[in-house]
Scaffold this active site. Sequence first.
Site, PDB file in Angstrom:
ATOM      1  N   LYS A 282       0.821  -1.209   0.000  1.00 23.67           N
ATOM      2  CA  LYS A 282       0.000   0.000   0.000  1.00 23.67           C
ATOM      3  C   LYS A 282       0.854   1.256   0.000  1.00 23.67           C
ATOM      4  O   LYS A 282       0.475   2.258  -0.597  1.00 23.67           O
ATOM      5  CB  LYS A 282      -0.974   0.003   1.182  1.00 23.67           C
ATOM      6  CG  LYS A 282      -2.070  -1.029   0.997  1.00 23.67           C
ATOM      7  CD  LYS A 282      -3.297  -0.755   1.830  1.00 23.67           C
ATOM      8  CE  LYS A 282      -4.396  -1.732   1.436  1.00 23.67           C
ATOM      9  NZ  LYS A 282      -5.533  -1.719   2.326  1.00 23.67           N
TER      10      LYS A 282
ATOM     11  N   LYS B   8      -4.599 -11.094  -6.554  1.00 21.57           N
ATOM     12  CA  LYS B   8      -5.932 -11.273  -5.943  1.00 21.57           C
ATOM     13  C   LYS B   8      -6.924 -10.249  -6.531  1.00 21.57           C
ATOM     14  O   LYS B   8      -6.502  -9.168  -6.962  1.00 21.57           O
ATOM     15  CB  LYS B   8      -5.865 -11.166  -4.417  1.00 21.57           C
ATOM     16  CG  LYS B   8      -5.833  -9.766  -3.876  1.00 21.57           C
ATOM     17  CD  LYS B   8      -6.167  -9.707  -2.382  1.00 21.57           C
ATOM     18  CE  LYS B   8      -6.125  -8.255  -1.918  1.00 21.57           C
ATOM     19  NZ  LYS B   8      -6.507  -8.007  -0.566  1.00 21.57           N
TER      20      LYS B   8
ATOM     21  N   LYS C  40     -10.362  -4.428  -4.628  1.00 20.12           N
ATOM     22  CA  LYS C  40     -11.209  -3.263  -4.902  1.00 20.12           C
ATOM     23  C   LYS C  40     -10.390  -2.095  -5.423  1.00 20.12           C
ATOM     24  O   LYS C  40     -10.919  -1.160  -5.987  1.00 20.12           O
ATOM     25  CB  LYS C  40     -12.032  -2.881  -3.671  1.00 20.12           C
ATOM     26  CG  LYS C  40     -11.262  -2.764  -2.396  1.00 20.12           C
ATOM     27  CD  LYS C  40     -12.205  -2.752  -1.196  1.00 20.12           C
ATOM     28  CE  LYS C  40     -11.414  -3.039   0.076  1.00 20.12           C
ATOM     29  NZ  LYS C  40     -12.166  -3.616   1.134  1.00 20.12           N
TER      30      LYS C  40
HETATM   31  P1  TYM Z   1     -10.710  -6.068   3.628  1.00 20.36           P
HETATM   32  O1  TYM Z   1     -11.764  -5.050   3.857  1.00 20.36           O
HETATM   33  O2  TYM Z   1      -9.620  -5.765   2.670  1.00 20.36           O
HETATM   34  O3  TYM Z   1     -11.355  -7.423   3.181  1.00 20.36           O
HETATM   35  C1  TYM Z   1     -12.466  -7.994   3.876  1.00 20.36           C
HETATM   36  C2  TYM Z   1     -12.370  -9.507   3.820  1.00 20.36           C
HETATM   37  O4  TYM Z   1     -12.386  -9.961   2.471  1.00 20.36           O
HETATM   38  C3  TYM Z   1     -11.298 -10.860   2.253  1.00 20.36           C
HETATM   39  N1  TYM Z   1     -10.854 -10.726   0.837  1.00 20.36           N
HETATM   40  C4  TYM Z   1     -10.747 -11.747  -0.019  1.00 20.36           C
HETATM   41  N2  TYM Z   1     -10.984 -13.071   0.122  1.00 20.36           N
HETATM   42  C5  TYM Z   1     -10.793 -13.850  -0.957  1.00 20.36           C
HETATM   43  N3  TYM Z   1     -10.370 -13.384  -2.168  1.00 20.36           N
HETATM   44  C6  TYM Z   1     -10.118 -12.073  -2.358  1.00 20.36           C
HETATM   45  N4  TYM Z   1      -9.727 -11.636  -3.554  1.00 20.36           N
HETATM   46  C7  TYM Z   1     -10.298 -11.181  -1.258  1.00 20.36           C
HETATM   47  N5  TYM Z   1     -10.146  -9.846  -1.087  1.00 20.36           N
HETATM   48  C8  TYM Z   1     -10.489  -9.583   0.207  1.00 20.36           C
HETATM   49  C9  TYM Z   1     -10.232 -10.401   3.239  1.00 20.36           C
HETATM   50  O5  TYM Z   1      -9.325 -11.429   3.535  1.00 20.36           O
HETATM   51  C10 TYM Z   1     -11.068 -10.037   4.440  1.00 20.36           C
HETATM   52  O6  TYM Z   1     -11.364 -11.193   5.214  1.00 20.36           O
HETATM   53  N6  TYM Z   1      -7.871  -5.450   7.611  1.00 20.36           N
HETATM   54  C11 TYM Z   1      -9.084  -6.069   7.154  1.00 20.36           C
HETATM   55  C12 TYM Z   1     -10.320  -5.572   7.869  1.00 20.36           C
HETATM   56  C13 TYM Z   1     -10.256  -5.759   9.339  1.00 20.36           C
HETATM   57  C14 TYM Z   1     -10.447  -6.965  10.054  1.00 20.36           C
HETATM   58  C15 TYM Z   1     -10.305  -6.633  11.427  1.00 20.36           C
HETATM   59  C16 TYM Z   1     -10.697  -8.284   9.656  1.00 20.36           C
HETATM   60  C17 TYM Z   1     -10.025  -4.772  10.254  1.00 20.36           C
HETATM   61  N7  TYM Z   1     -10.054  -5.305  11.500  1.00 20.36           N
HETATM   62  C18 TYM Z   1     -10.422  -7.592  12.421  1.00 20.36           C
HETATM   63  C19 TYM Z   1     -10.829  -9.241  10.675  1.00 20.36           C
HETATM   64  C20 TYM Z   1     -10.686  -8.915  12.010  1.00 20.36           C
HETATM   65  C21 TYM Z   1      -9.245  -5.714   5.686  1.00 20.36           C
HETATM   66  O7  TYM Z   1      -8.714  -4.756   5.195  1.00 20.36           O
HETATM   67  O8  TYM Z   1     -10.073  -6.507   5.017  1.00 20.36           O
END
Ligand code: TYM
Length: 334
Positions: A115, A197, A200
């Site tokens: 990032k 992957k 977004k």
């Molecule tokens: P975020 O918002 O990027 O993504 C949310 C969830 O989606 C999953 N994900 C995917 N799974 C499969 N294939 C993909 N291409 C893909 N892209 C995203 C991510 O693994 C995630 O589970 N830091 C975290 C948010 C967060 C969080 C937490 C999660 C903040 N605090 C505490 C769990 C527990 C994040 O940016 O996810």
Amino acid sequence: MNKDHKVLYSGMQATGNLTLGNYLGALKNWVSLADEYECYYGVMDLHSLTVRQDPAEFRKRARALLTLYIAAGIDPEKNCLYLQSSVPAHAELAWILDCFTYMGELSRMTQFKDKSAKHADNVNAGLFTYPVLMAADILLYQTDVVPVGQDQLQHLEITRDIAQRFNSIYGDVFTIPEPYIGKVGAKIMSLQDPSKKMSKSDENPNASIYLMDDPDTIRRKCKRAITDSEATIAYRDEQPGLKNLFDIYCTCTGKTSEEAVAEFQGQGYGQLKEAVGEAVVSILKPMQDRMAEIAADKSYLDKVIKENAERAYYSANKTLRKVKKKIGLTEMPR
Ligand code: TYM
């Protein structure tokens, strides 16, 4: 919510357009977990602040994400769905845990490296300490399991390290959480480059299916997905584009990869792509319709936001009070 069950915690950032990867890798798996766990799902609006947000748009998006959780089938009576910023304990514990986390550990986080390369003009301190806020989210609720996609595993690892470090000094304050990865859908890849992957933040709109894409757009993106020139229907690493399409198809339909390969044997890639498009539409369209229905009922949504935040506030503050006491912060005299 069943308070006798193990605790499960997860969440998503309220940033940008959510993709099919977010849905298949995370949200979809959450729906059935309420019978087995006491589940907390946050809308991670504080995490989203590492990127500059337009205030009005951002407020709408956070609310829309909570609506999406409900539309996906997560019942706000049986689960706790809330906005992270409604519970100040997250930011408070994050500061405390910052003081138990090393610069070296944070510098090794691949998401930070990616990032900060992408947003070279805004490498803020929040981006660097992002995993500590995530650790605070998880540890506040004495979480046993954290369902996430593979890309978040490193953040879970550092959460465990921070919790163990803290516990080794102050006793058993935090439960040490375990990751929980779904079998299929753990990593949905880009439709235009199956080595990356689905994300977004991808600049190519054809690389990702967004959860709000209309049916024709979904069908078109699937049709344009990059495959290979082998003209063989198989589920294997050597054909990553095809493998990803099968993963999407199987996660949407509940079929195994063997069943799906047998189904398309003797057919062309075009037919597979068409079926993948239909499978995705059949999942996303009803969810979009339901989201519009829920969003139209403002007072219902307000009530959910308030009541769930109160429950989260109560659980989080139990842990925070314990932490403050352990480290010697003075309690406010009554
Ligand atoms: P975020 O918002 O990027 O993504 C949310 C969830 O989606 C999953 N994900 C995917 N799974 C499969 N294939 C993909 N291409 C893909 N892209 C995203 C991510 O693994 C995630 O589970 N830091 C975290 C948010 C967060 C969080 C937490 C999660 C903040 N605090 C505490 C769990 C527990 C994040 O940016 O996810």
